[in-house]
Structure formats: structure tokens, C-alpha cells
Write an enzyme that holds these catalytic residues in place. Structure first.
Site, PDB file in Angstrom:
ATOM      1  N   GLY A  17      60.678  24.218  -8.765  1.00 32.61           N
ATOM      2  CA  GLY A  17      60.591  23.024  -9.763  1.00 32.61           C
ATOM      3  C   GLY A  17      59.193  23.268 -10.689  1.00 32.61           C
ATOM      4  O   GLY A  17      58.884  23.297 -11.928  1.00 32.61           O
ATOM      5  N   HIS A 178      78.079  30.595  -2.668  1.00 26.83           N
ATOM      6  CA  HIS A 178      76.623  31.015  -2.747  1.00 26.83           C
ATOM      7  C   HIS A 178      76.372  31.412  -1.169  1.00 26.83           C
ATOM      8  O   HIS A 178      75.902  30.275  -0.628  1.00 26.83           O
ATOM      9  CB  HIS A 178      75.822  30.095  -3.309  1.00 26.83           C
ATOM     10  CG  HIS A 178      74.252  30.850  -3.480  1.00 26.83           C
ATOM     11  ND1 HIS A 178      73.978  31.931  -3.834  1.00 26.83           N
ATOM     12  CD2 HIS A 178      73.124  30.145  -3.146  1.00 26.83           C
ATOM     13  CE1 HIS A 178      72.701  32.042  -3.624  1.00 26.83           C
ATOM     14  NE2 HIS A 178      71.975  30.878  -3.219  1.00 26.83           N
TER      15      HIS A 178
END
Ligand code: APR
Length: 324
Positions: A17, A178
Site C-alpha cells: 500500500g 495464484h
């Protein structure tokens, strides 16, 4: 005419982030809010980035917050909130811990940013995207996951290193879930149109050795996240995931129509109905504008379906746990 700068909400103000906040600001993608449950940390990160605005010459706003209201009317939400993997943990081990977090975040996105597009990064990726879409009820084109761009970038990096060519000329695609069952497509990997298998054969002059090298690259790609987890000793990869998510964000905000592998909802494509999986998509102003179907041979199809089975199981687990 009123021009409005895009508002980007980065939900989860940890390593990925924070890096995304830096990239979105330095490259002026839009005004950025870095949201986290921690009270002050993201305020510090955002202020630090803002104080580079003079030297980096950017004019967008970057702020940190821990109140959900701060994401109000965001155009794009990128979700990294959750726990990262620790050595020895696989992505599925994270399911229970991160599902709770993603559900709360989904409810708040629905409340405060009902028109936003959502890119999920939190692992286990396929399950978290599924949960995010179920929680928000947003249309499938507005909820997608970042995984294929990163996995394909890793695949391309290893191919370029092996062949001693620029990674810019390598096209390599990874499909499926994934995780360990992802499917790097050997047959489709090429260097400006020249098949990688052919270049490996020219390098080694022997089909068996060329196949072995390709096999090793594929296996390294599948375990690339784990390789970084082991080396870092604390936390998981963050530079390359942030870079991959940024590329996707840019494709949506600038309506680039980029063709990238992403975790997208399949409704009939590839014979799959109602599950998220990594496939090539066109990314633009409408988010996932199209899923592109490519011909898979028998073996590739088997591997792809086995990979989607992982997502089917994760979705079942989410149901059992009462999340969807
Ligand atoms: N709301 C908002 N933020 C939260 C919440 C929550 N409910 N719960 C945890 N967080 C925050 C943490 O406080 C932390 O700052 O999520 C952040 C996660 O950051 P890192 O631990 O640094 O993890 P990061 O490396 O950024 O990876 C984030 O991406 O690749 C995946 O597996 C990885 O799921 C992980 C995610």
C-alpha cells in the site's frame, strides 16, 4: 466543464500500500488516500510522500487515514489489507484470517465508494476476489484481482535472464489460480514472436536439455512468491506486486485497453461458469471490458482446469465458513 482528478483509495497501508501511494503520487495518477486500521502510521507515510512533492514535482494530494469515511467516492480501490505470508505458510493458510478483513472492507467500499472499481491483491487472491465481489455485489467488470501480471512478469524475467535478452521483448503468460497450481504457458512464451522453446533449443542444441531448462523456469515461476518469502524472512514480495497493481490501475484510469492476465469472473469462458480465475482480459475504463479466450491444447487445458479446481475448493471453504 468540470474536471475531477481520480480518487484512489489504497486499503491496507503496509508495504504494498505504501509503495502504491508513492507511485500514484509521483506519477500523478490521482489523489490518493492510504487507509489502514493503524491510527497514525499511514498519516506518517502520506505526509512523508507529500513532502517529496516539491522535489518530485507532483501536484496531487496524498493523505493517510484510519476512518472508512476517508475512502468516500473513491473511483478506484486497491485492497492489500490483511496478513502477509510467513515462511512455511501457503496462501491458502491465510484464508481464514484474511476473509474476515476482506468482508469488512467490502461492506465499507459498498457503503462509501459504491461506484468504484476494485483491484484486490490480498491473498489467497482468488478467494479474496470472490469474497469481495460477493460482499459488494458490484458487477463483475468492477471487481478483479492482481496476480497474473505479477506471475507473468516473473516468468518473463526468468526467461530473459536465461536467454540473455531484454525482458522488454519477452511475452509470457501465466493463467489459472495464484498459487502452486498456476499455469505458465510454455507454448505461447516468445521473444518478439520467436518461440522461447526454439531459442532454448538453439542455445543448447539438444531438445532434452532445452525442455529441462524450460521446466525449471516454469517451476521457479510457480514458487517465485515463496522464494521471496524465504529470502526476506519477514513478509512477502512488495515491489513487484505494487508495480503490477499500478500498471492495472493506470490501464483503467487512462482507458488504455491493455491486454493483461488478471483474476476475472468467468461466465462461460473457458467452459467455466461462476468462478474467478486468471485469464487474459482487456483492461480499460470499464474495468474488465472483455475476457479473451485463447486456444489451449489438451495438456494446457488439463492444467488450467486443475488450477481452477483450487478456486472451486476455496469458494467452497468460504461457503462453509459462512462468508458467502
Ligand atoms: N483494514 C485495513 N487494513 C488492515 C486491516 C483492516 N481490517 N487488517 C490489517 N490491515 C493492514 C495492516 O495493518 C498492514 O498495514 O494491512 C496491512 C498489510 O500490510 P503488510 O503486512 O505490509 O503486507 P503487504 O506486504 O503490503 O501485503 C499485503 O498482499 O501480496 C499480498 O499476501 C500479501 O495478503 C498480503 C497483501
Amino acid at each position: 466543464m468540470i474536471f475531477k482528478r481520480p480518487k484512489i483509495a489504497l486499503i491496507g497501508g503496509g508495504k504494498i500500500g505504501s509503495l502504491l501511494a508513492q507511485m500514484c503520487s509521483y506519477r500523478q495518477l490521482g489523489d490518493t488516500v492510504l487507509f489502514d486500521i493503524t491510527a497514525n502510521f499511514t498519516k506518517g507515510v502520506a505526509l512523508d510522500i507529500a513532502e517529496a512533492s516539491r522535489t518530485e514535482q507532483f501536484n496531487v494530494n496524498v493523505t493517510g487515514d484510519h476512518e472508512y469515511q476517508s475512502i468516500e467516492n473513491a473511483d478506484l480501490c486497491i485492497v492489500t489489507a490483511g496478513l502477509p505470508r510467513k515462511p512455511g505458510m501457503n496462501r491458502e493458510d491465510l484464508l481464514v484470517a484474511n476473509a474476515k478483513i476482506i468482508k469488512t472492507i467490502g461492506e465499507n467500499i459498498k457503503l462509501y465508494a459504491p461506484d468504484s472499481y476494485i483491484i484486490v491483491i490480498t491473498n489467497p487472491l482468488d478467494a479474496m476476489v470472490t469474497l469481495m465481489q460477493a460482499t459488494t455485489g458490484f458487477p463483475k467488470n468492477r471487481v478483479l484481482g492482481q496476480a497474473g501480471v505479477l506471475d507473468s512478469s516473473r516468468f518473463a524475467t526468468f526467461i530473459a535472464t536465461e536467454l540473455g535478452v531484454s525482458v522488454q521483448d519477452v511475452n509470457a503468460l501465466v493463467l489459472g489460480s495464484h498459487g502452486d497450481m498456476m499455469v505458465p504457458l510454455i507454448r505461447h512464451a516468445n521473444v518478439n514472436g520467436i518461440p522461447v522453446q526454439e531459442l532454448l533449443y538453439r542455445k543448447y542444441g539438444n531438445r532434452e536439455k532445452a525442455d529441462q531448462v524450460m521446466h525449471d523456469i516454469v517451476e521457479r515461476t510457480k514458487k517465485a512468491g515463496e522464494e521471496i518469502v524465504k529470502l526476506l524472512g519477514n513478509g512477502s514480495a512488495y515491489f513487484s506486486p505494487a508495480s503490477s497493481a499500478y500498471m492495472m490501475a493506470e490501464a483503467i484510469i487512462y482507458d488504455k485497453k491493455r491486454v493483461v492476465p488478471a483474476c476475472a469472473m468467468l461466465e462461460g469462458e473457458y467452459g467455466i461458469e461462476g468462478y474467478y480465475a486468471g485469464v487474459p482480459v482487456v483492461l480499460g475504463r470499464d474495468g474488465v471490458e472483455r475476457v479473451l479466450e485463447i486456444d489451449l491444447d489438451k495438456k494446457e487445458r488439463e492444467l488450467f482446469l486443475a488450477s481452477v479446481d483450487v478456486v472451486v475448493k476455496l469458494k467452497e471453504d468460504l461457503k462453509q465458513l459462512g462468508y458467502i
